[in-house]
Design an enzyme around this catalytic site. Structure first.
Site, short mmCIF file in Angstrom:
data_model
loop_
_atom_site.label_atom_id
_atom_site.label_comp_id
_atom_site.label_asym_id
_atom_site.label_seq_id
_atom_site.Cartn_x
_atom_site.Cartn_y
_atom_site.Cartn_z
N TYR A 60 0.83 -1.20 0.00
CA TYR A 60 0.00 0.00 0.00
C TYR A 60 0.87 1.26 0.00
O TYR A 60 1.51 1.59 0.99
CB TYR A 60 -0.96 0.03 1.20
CG TYR A 60 -1.92 -1.14 1.25
CD1 TYR A 60 -2.36 -1.76 0.08
CD2 TYR A 60 -2.39 -1.63 2.46
CE1 TYR A 60 -3.23 -2.83 0.12
CE2 TYR A 60 -3.26 -2.71 2.51
CZ TYR A 60 -3.68 -3.31 1.33
OH TYR A 60 -4.54 -4.37 1.38
N HIS A 125 -0.17 -12.02 0.38
CA HIS A 125 -1.00 -10.97 -0.22
C HIS A 125 -1.34 -11.25 -1.69
O HIS A 125 -0.47 -11.25 -2.55
CB HIS A 125 -0.25 -9.64 -0.11
CG HIS A 125 -1.09 -8.43 -0.35
ND1 HIS A 125 -0.62 -7.16 -0.17
CD2 HIS A 125 -2.38 -8.28 -0.76
CE1 HIS A 125 -1.57 -6.28 -0.46
NE2 HIS A 125 -2.65 -6.94 -0.83
P1 NAD Z 1 -13.38 0.18 0.87
O1 NAD Z 1 -14.50 -0.52 0.23
O2 NAD Z 1 -13.27 0.12 2.34
O3 NAD Z 1 -13.42 1.68 0.34
C1 NAD Z 1 -12.50 2.62 0.75
C2 NAD Z 1 -12.83 3.96 0.13
O4 NAD Z 1 -14.06 4.43 0.68
C3 NAD Z 1 -11.79 5.01 0.49
O5 NAD Z 1 -11.74 5.95 -0.55
C4 NAD Z 1 -12.36 5.64 1.75
O6 NAD Z 1 -11.84 6.92 1.96
C5 NAD Z 1 -13.84 5.65 1.39
N1 NAD Z 1 -14.74 5.69 2.57
C6 NAD Z 1 -14.60 5.05 3.75
N2 NAD Z 1 -15.63 5.35 4.56
C7 NAD Z 1 -16.45 6.18 3.86
C8 NAD Z 1 -17.68 6.82 4.14
N3 NAD Z 1 -18.28 6.68 5.32
N4 NAD Z 1 -18.24 7.58 3.18
C9 NAD Z 1 -17.66 7.73 1.98
N5 NAD Z 1 -16.48 7.16 1.64
C10 NAD Z 1 -15.89 6.39 2.58
O7 NAD Z 1 -12.05 -0.39 0.20
P2 NAD Z 1 -10.58 -0.65 0.65
O8 NAD Z 1 -9.97 0.50 1.35
O9 NAD Z 1 -9.91 -1.17 -0.55
O10 NAD Z 1 -10.69 -1.88 1.65
C11 NAD Z 1 -10.58 -1.77 3.03
C12 NAD Z 1 -9.28 -2.33 3.56
O11 NAD Z 1 -9.27 -3.74 3.40
C13 NAD Z 1 -7.99 -1.85 2.88
O12 NAD Z 1 -7.57 -0.63 3.41
C14 NAD Z 1 -7.07 -2.99 3.19
O13 NAD Z 1 -6.60 -2.86 4.51
C15 NAD Z 1 -7.99 -4.20 3.10
N6 NAD Z 1 -7.98 -4.83 1.75
C16 NAD Z 1 -7.16 -5.89 1.54
C17 NAD Z 1 -7.11 -6.48 0.29
C18 NAD Z 1 -6.20 -7.64 0.07
O14 NAD Z 1 -5.59 -8.11 1.01
N7 NAD Z 1 -6.05 -8.14 -1.12
C19 NAD Z 1 -7.87 -6.01 -0.76
C20 NAD Z 1 -8.72 -4.94 -0.52
C21 NAD Z 1 -8.78 -4.36 0.75
#
Ligand code: NAD
Length: 320
Positions: A60, A125
């Protein structure tokens, strides 16, 4: 009446995690620049409201997320035993490497950035980009050694296609993979993870899901440029978000609440980059536990997304 976030058991690990977890990928600036002040305030607010689970990766922001998270936790003087921290190995800004040598080096680099002597979970990952047989025969055994050395407490695997989980879990010794992290498969537009939950339970594997907002698809601001969804899926989500907005409702709230309703899922990681987002998401969770979900709105959004239901995108390499 609950005023703090529910904690759930994570598989057989003995860890109890808040059912909203703090996804730290935004701290690596992957959804746009986040100032140190905002990052610190978001982490502080998360801790204040009872979020105890933080997830990051060296991938990230090309290690930025790990460094920023480590700095924030240190600056806030958080006690290590009060939080559960996961990071990942095998995926880096310059490509994939799941070799024993690389993942063994990787954890030391991650621990230095996080300023910790161990992490609770180390995930391989996005394993669909590597050889799944290498994950089974080389990477997981290397992670077992890191467990014995006390650098990690539990082992996880992450990926988009659900088939990678069964492939690995059917081939490793029982108990050697403690948790899986699945993303974009338990949200209103795609709930295909549901079918796999009984299998994961039978294996004693803890379930973490991520991206309840489908990596920004289910937000008013929409997804980032790099989002891999098809134009059709993006436009259906945009229309659903606009439909909610017209009614004075926020699609993100109902989307998050939908992901939180399944108790077989221990924790849902949401990416958060400001204290306001933390507040909004925690308020949505607490409202869910007091009042339940807005069924009418859920039905409307589900109906709007029906034509693209369970549509996903290709990820990974062809396995031989
Ligand atoms: P997400 O679906 O959580 O979306 C995040 C986006 O939504 C960001 O732009 C954030 O600022 C915004 N957001 C958050 N709360 C909000 C709200 N209340 N209103 C409007 N916008 C809002 O997607 P993500 O960040 O990709 O996934 C969450 C976490 O999961 C990642 O940070 C990571 O730690 C993990 N993740 C891991 C993998 C993997 O291991 N392959 C893949 C995806 C995500």
């Amino acid at each position: 009446m609950a005023t703090t976030l529910e904690r759930r058991e994570l598989g057989n690990t003995g860890l109890k995690v808040s059912y909203i977890g703090f996804g730290a990928s935004p701290l690596g600036n992957v959804f746009g620049h986040v100032s140190h002040g905002n990052a610190l305030a978001a982490v502080r607010e998360a801790l204040r409201v009872g979020i105890n689970f933080f997830d990051t990766s060296p991938y990230y922001g090309g290690t930025v997320s790990e460094t920023v998270l480590g700095n924030c936790l240190k600056e806030l003087g958080v006690r290590r035993d009060e939080i559960v921290v996961s990071t990942k190995c095998g995926r880096y800004i310059d490509g994939f490497d799941f070799s024993a040598e690389r993942v063994t080096r990787s954890i030391d680099e991650s621990l230095a950035r996080l300023k910790m002597d161990h992490v609770d979970i180390l995930h391989c990952h996005d394993i669909e980009f590597g050889s799944l047989d290498q994950i089974v025969n080389e990477t997981i055994p290397a992670l077992q050694k890191l467990k014995e050395a006390g650098k990690i407490r539990f082992i996880g695997i992450t990926g988009l296609p659900l088939g990678v989980f069964t492939y690995v879990l059917d081939r490793v010794p029982p108990g050697s993979v403690d948790v899986i992290l699945s993303y974009c498969h338990y949200s209103i537009n795609d709930s295909t993870l549901e079918d796999l939950l009984p299998y994961l339970k039978s294996k004693g594997v803890g379930v973490i899901t991520a991206s309840p907002l489908a990596m920004g698809l289910l937000t008013e601001n929409g997804p980032p440029e790099w989002h891999p969804a098809s134009p059709e899926l993006k436009s259906a989500c945009r229309a659903a978000a606009a439909q909610c907005k017209e009614k004075g409702k926020n699609i993100s709230k109902v989307a998050l609440q939908y992901s939180l309703t399944n108790k077989e899922i221990s924790t849902v990681l949401v990416g958060m980059n400001s204290p306001r987002q933390v507040e909004e998401n925690v308020a949505a969770a607490l409202e869910l536990s007091h009042e339940g979900i807005d069924e009418d709105l859920l039905q409307e959004v589900s109906a709007a997304l029906e034509p693209v239901k369970n549509q996903t995108w290709p990820s990974g390499i062809q396995q031989t």
